[in-house]
Design a protein around this motif. Structure first.
Motif, PDB file in Angstrom:
ATOM      1  N   GLY A 112       0.797  -1.220  -0.087  1.00  0.00           N
ATOM      2  CA  GLY A 112       0.042   0.022   0.142  1.00  0.00           C
ATOM      3  C   GLY A 112       0.616   1.234  -0.108  1.00  0.00           C
ATOM      4  O   GLY A 112       2.234   1.247  -0.015  1.00  0.00           O
ATOM      5  N   ASP A 132       1.028  -6.698   3.577  1.00  0.00           N
ATOM      6  CA  ASP A 132      -0.135  -6.030   4.042  1.00  0.00           C
ATOM      7  C   ASP A 132       0.199  -4.834   5.208  1.00  0.00           C
ATOM      8  O   ASP A 132      -0.808  -4.600   5.993  1.00  0.00           O
ATOM      9  N   THR A 140       0.609  -1.815   4.492  1.00  0.00           N
ATOM     10  CA  THR A 140      -0.619  -0.360   4.414  1.00  0.00           C
ATOM     11  C   THR A 140      -1.408  -0.812   3.440  1.00  0.00           C
ATOM     12  O   THR A 140      -2.120   0.144   3.055  1.00  0.00           O
ATOM     13  N   SER A 146      -4.835  -2.174   1.823  1.00  0.00           N
ATOM     14  CA  SER A 146      -6.029  -2.363   2.223  1.00  0.00           C
ATOM     15  C   SER A 146      -6.616  -3.821   1.956  1.00  0.00           C
ATOM     16  O   SER A 146      -5.879  -4.271   0.947  1.00  0.00           O
ATOM     17  N   GLU A 196      -9.296  -4.939   1.043  1.00  0.00           N
ATOM     18  CA  GLU A 196     -10.077  -5.059  -0.393  1.00  0.00           C
ATOM     19  C   GLU A 196      -8.912  -5.168  -1.417  1.00  0.00           C
ATOM     20  O   GLU A 196      -9.283  -6.102  -2.430  1.00  0.00           O
ATOM     21  N   LYS A 205     -12.338  -5.476  13.864  1.00  0.00           N
ATOM     22  CA  LYS A 205     -12.681  -4.409  12.875  1.00  0.00           C
ATOM     23  C   LYS A 205     -13.511  -2.990  13.633  1.00  0.00           C
ATOM     24  O   LYS A 205     -13.395  -2.013  13.173  1.00  0.00           O
TER      25      LYS A 205
END
Length: 478
Positions: free
Chosen positions: A155, A191, A193, A195, A197, A256
């Motif tokens: 990311g 992972d 940064t 996301s 998705e 979450k």
């Protein structure tokens, strides 16, 4: 009638002469009186002769049948055991441009330990790595075969230097285009940064392009869901622990909505792990052709730093001071732990090791990899693979099964079992000759008599000289 018999006799004579001429083939190298270890069945074939032409195995016969072979060089391997060269399927070259030379010096370190193939899982010096790969393939640079992911996908504002940072699908497509341009051998995704998705989409898109996909598992995603999108390997055993909790989905949802923090979520996953549930999930992963690269040696080192600080390790003398300096980050972090935390990390390591038999029962492929290279403290390139295999055996694998995680499951990942994986006619002659039987004691993999790489022989003295040269080189820099 006599005429017919005479003609038949003549034909037989010509046939015998023809067969003998075939037996008198000239080879580049012949290994004599060696015991061939069948890495699939575990069977041993004693008193075999192996003929090499170039970098391939041209023939294998028993000594008596091969006694008329001629060769430029013959090696008496009586009492020795031959296996394919070892594969380390998770290494790193990196630390910045100032450490390129120190990273390059790791190549002979792998060779000295019988590791003939490595899978580079990305860092920040990919152009140099691809250059070494080409030179190794041409035979102009001594080192293992290199398969590389190139810059991994991450990311925006990732903490890892050298990443391809993406923030949307368009950026993802450009990143994958660039990996095709440099001819990356697989895709690595992490992972820090990125996301969840976009991570899942990256796995799917890379798989659709025909890539093998390796990576970490974002906390908000399940390994089984990523496997369905095309993830080929789960890197590191901790994600398999997470996947073995029947409460995983519920814990993810609590995390979450910030009902629990990361530490509490991990503890809940650990406490709720269930062997039978884990087995069912691992079977699903197997059904999706997903394998695991445990990299347990690094976890063992950091978990027990309070008992062994590794500062007196002999292997340190083979590394450059710049690479050793990169170890500080993990060491300092580990040394901040209190007594309770130290006990917890040791228990967690034991738990991770205990997953090996469950994964074995599921049918999932376990692939040997070490995380060796820069940053990962005291995981010494080459040496570490032998330690990883010992961990597998101590966890419950047979020595044969442990050996298979490296020499079979490594090339299997890349679809190269037609060239590697066993000592057979027609396969590449990356061969490791051992002084003792690795099927009786896996430690035999480090008891090396000779290495054959790209058609050249390297005696134990030659391999020791590689280590001595590195020792002198690094002594001169300090």
């Amino acid at each position: 009638m006599k005429t017919i018999c005479f003609l038949l006799s003549g034909l037989c004579t010509l046939f015998i002469i023809s067969c003998n001429s075939k037996k008198e083939m000239n080879y580049d190298l012949v290994l004599q009186s060696v015991t061939v270890v069948d890495t699939y069945s575990g069977n041993l074939s004693e008193n075999q002769s192996i003929a090499l032409l170039g970098d391939s195995i041209a023939a294998i016969l028993d000594d008596e049948s091969a006694k008329m072979w001629k060769a430029k060089k013959k090696v008496n391997a009586s009492g020795k055991f031959v296996i394919p060269g070892l594969w380390d399927m998770h290494v790193h070259f990196g630390g910045g441009d100032s450490l390129i030379t120190e990273n390059k010096n790791l190549l002979p370190l792998y060779i000295a330990n019988g590791v003939t193939t490595v899978r580079d899982c990305s860092a920040d010096i990919s152009p140099a790595v691809f250059e070494w790969k080409a030179k190794v393939n041409k035979g102009s640079l001594l080192g293992p075969n290199i398969f590389s992911s190139g810059p991994k996908i991450e990311g925006i504002n990732s903490i890892w230097p050298g990443d391809q940072e993406i923030g949307d699908e368009a950026g993802l497509e450009l990143a994958l285009d660039s990996l095709e341009t440099v001819q990356a051998d697989f895709v690595k995704i992490t992972d820090n940064t990125l996301s969840p998705e976009l991570f899942e989409l990256a796995v799917k898109k890379a798989h659709e392009r025909g890539y093998k996909v390796s990576g970490h598992i974002p906390f908000s995603l399940r390994a089984i869901d990523l496997a369905k999108q095309g993830m080929s390997t789960v890197e590191h055993m901790s994600y398999m622990l997470k996947a073995g909790s029947p409460e995983e989905s519920a814990i993810i949802e609590k995390y979450k909505v910030k009902e629990i923090d990361y530490a509490s979520a991990n503890k809940a996953l650990y406490d709720s792990f269930d062997d039978q549930y884990a087995l069912s999930i691992y079977k699903e992963l197997k059904g999706n052709n997903t394998a695991v690269v445990p990299t347990l040696i690094g976890t063992r080192i950091t978990s027990f730093l309070d008992e062994d600080d590794h500062l007196a390790d002999e292997q340190l003398q083979y590394l450059g001071k710049g690479l050793i300096k990169t170890y500080d980050w993990r060491v300092q972090r580990a040394n901040k732990a209190n007594e309770e935390e130290i006990l917890e990390r040791k228990e967690r390591y034991d738990k991770l090791v205990s997953l090996i038999p469950i994964i074995k029962s599921s049918g999932m492929d376990i692939i040997a990899g070490t995380d060796a290279g820069f940053l990962n403290s005291f995981i010494y390139p080459g040496f570490a693979l032998h330690e990883e295999l010992k961990i597998f055996v101590n966890a419950g694998l047979t020595p044969l099964e442990a050996l298979q995680t490296s020499v079979i499951n490594g090339p299997k990942f890349f679809g190269l079992l037609d060239q590697y994986g066993s000592v057979e006619k027609g396969k590449k002659a990356d061969l490791l000759l051992l002084n003792s039987n690795p099927l009786e004691n896996i430690a035999a993999t480090s008891d090396i008599f000779m290495l054959i790489r790209q058609g050249k022989t390297y005696s134990k003295q030659d391999l020791d000289d590689l280590l001595s040269n590195l020792k002198e080189l690094n002594k001169g820099e300090q």
